[in-house]
Design a protein around this motif. Structure first.
Motif: not given
Length: 303
Positions: A40-52, A87-93
Motif C-alpha cells: 500500500n503506497g509503495i511502487i517498485v521498479t527497475s533502477d537501471e531503467s531510470l534516468q532521474r 491513489v486508489e490502486l490495487p496492491v499486487a498479490k
C-alpha cells in the motif's frame, strides 16, 4: 467450450487481475519502464531503467497519472522504491517464488505510458540458487523466464498461472529476461522503507586480484590460487585501523576464501556484519598474518 478457449480466457482473466497493480513509471526515458504497486503506497521498479529520481509520475489504467517520490534505490539489485499517496490502486498479490519450477507457464506484464496493459507469455526456463549481480547484489534465486522483454517491460511483474507476482523482471545480458525474486524485493523494500538506503559493510581499501606463486600457495597451505592485493588504504578507515598495509594480499575474510574482488563485495553487501569483528588473513612478506577488522558502514547513497 474447447480446452484451448478455456485456457485463453483464463490467461486473459489472470492478466486483467494481476495487471491492475501494474503502472508505467514516467522518468524522462524514451520508453517508460513499468512498476508494481508492491504494498500500500509503495511502487517498485527497475533502477537501471531510470534516468532521474525526481519529477516522476506513474500512469495507471485509463491513462490516469499520479506523482511519486523516491524512498530509495539499490543499484546492486536493480530495485528502486517510490511512495505514492492518495491513489486508489490495487496492491499486487505476492506469491511464493519457491513454488516455481522449470516449465511452469508465466506472464510478463507491463503498462505503457498511455495506460495500456501489455502481456507476454512464456515458461520458466531456469530456476537455481542464489547468485550475485555484476554490481555485487545478492539475489536469492536465479530465475530466467522464457519471455520476450519488450520495451517497457523492465520493472514489471512476473506472474504465475494463479495470478501471483513471483518477482520483478529486468534485462540480463543481450537483452534476455531475468527476474528478481519476491524474497529479494521484499528484503530491499524493507531496508529502504526503514532507512532510505541499503547499508553495506566498508573496509576502506582499494583492491585488485593477484595470482599467488605455486611455491607460496604450497608453503602456506592455501586452497586458492589467487588473492586480492591491497593497492590503496584509506587513512583512518576500518582496514587502516586494523593494521592493513599496502601490498598485503587478502586470502580470507570471516573464514571465507578470497580469490577476487567479487568475493569481498559479496561479504560486504549486507548489514549483518557492520560494526562486528571480521577475522582476516593476509599474506605479508611471505607469511600469513591474522588481523581483526571492525567493518564500517557505507550506504548505497554513497555509491
Amino acid at each position: 467450450m474447447s480446452s484451448l478457449l478455456a485456457l485463453s480466457n483464463s490467461l486473459a482473466d489472470t492478466v486483467e487481475q494481476a495487471g491492475s497493480s501494474v503502472v508505467a513509471v514516467n522518468a524522462g526515458t524514451r520508453v517508460s519502464p513499468s512498476g508494481i504497486h508492491w504494498r500500500n503506497g509503495i511502487i517498485v521498479t527497475s533502477d537501471e531503467s531510470l534516468q532521474r529520481y525526481d519529477d516522476i509520475t506513474i500512469t495507471l489504467s485509463n491513462n490516469r497519472t499520479a506523482p511519486v517520490t523516491l524512498i530509495g534505490h539499490d543499484p546492486s539489485t536493480d530495485i528502486a522504491v517510490f511512495k505514492v499517496e492518495n491513489v486508489e490502486l490495487p496492491v499486487a498479490k505476492i506469491g511464493d517464488v519457491k513454488t516455481l519450477k522449470v516449465g511452469h507457464l508465466v506472464l510478463g506484464l507491463a503498462r505503457s505510458s498511455e495506460g495500456d496493459l501489455r502481456a507476454a507469455m512464456g515458461a520458466v526456463s531456469v530456476v537455481s540458487g542464489a547468485w550475485r549481480s555484476m554490481n555485487g547484489g545478492n539475489i536469492d534465486q536465479f530465475i530466467r523466464p522464457d519471455i520476450t522483454l519488450y520495451s517497457g517491460f523492465a520493472g514489471g511483474p512476473l506472474v504465475d498461472a494463479a495470478g501471483n507476482v513471483v518477482g520483478m523482471n529486468t534485462s540480463g545480458r543481450r537483452g534476455t529476461a531475468l527476474t528478481i525474486p519476491t524474497t529479494t524485493v521484499d528484503r530491499i523494500v524493507n531496508q529502504l522503507v526503514a532507512k532510505g538506503h541499503i547499508s553495506k559493510g566498508y573496509l576502506g581499501v582499494g583492491m585488485q586480484p593477484v595470482r599467488l606463486p605455486n611455491n607460496l600457495k604450497t608453503a602456506l597451505n592455501l586452497s586458492s590460487a589467487t588473492g586480492v592485493i591491497v593497492v590503496n588504504v584509506e587513512p583512518s578507515g576500518p582496514a587502516d585501523n586494523a593494521g592493513v598495509l599496502l601490498g598485503d594480499v587478502l586470502v580470507t575474510l570471516d573464514g571465507a576464501n578470497v580469490s577476487d574482488t567479487g568475493d569481498v563485495l559479496a561479504l560486504l553487501n549486507g548489514s549483518d556484519r557492520i560494526g562486528k569483528l571480521v577475522k582476516t588473513q593476509v599474506i605479508r612478506g611471505g607469511v600469513l598474518v591474522e588481523l581483526d577488522i571492525v567493518l564500517g558502514e557505507r550506504s548505497s547513497k554513497e555509491d
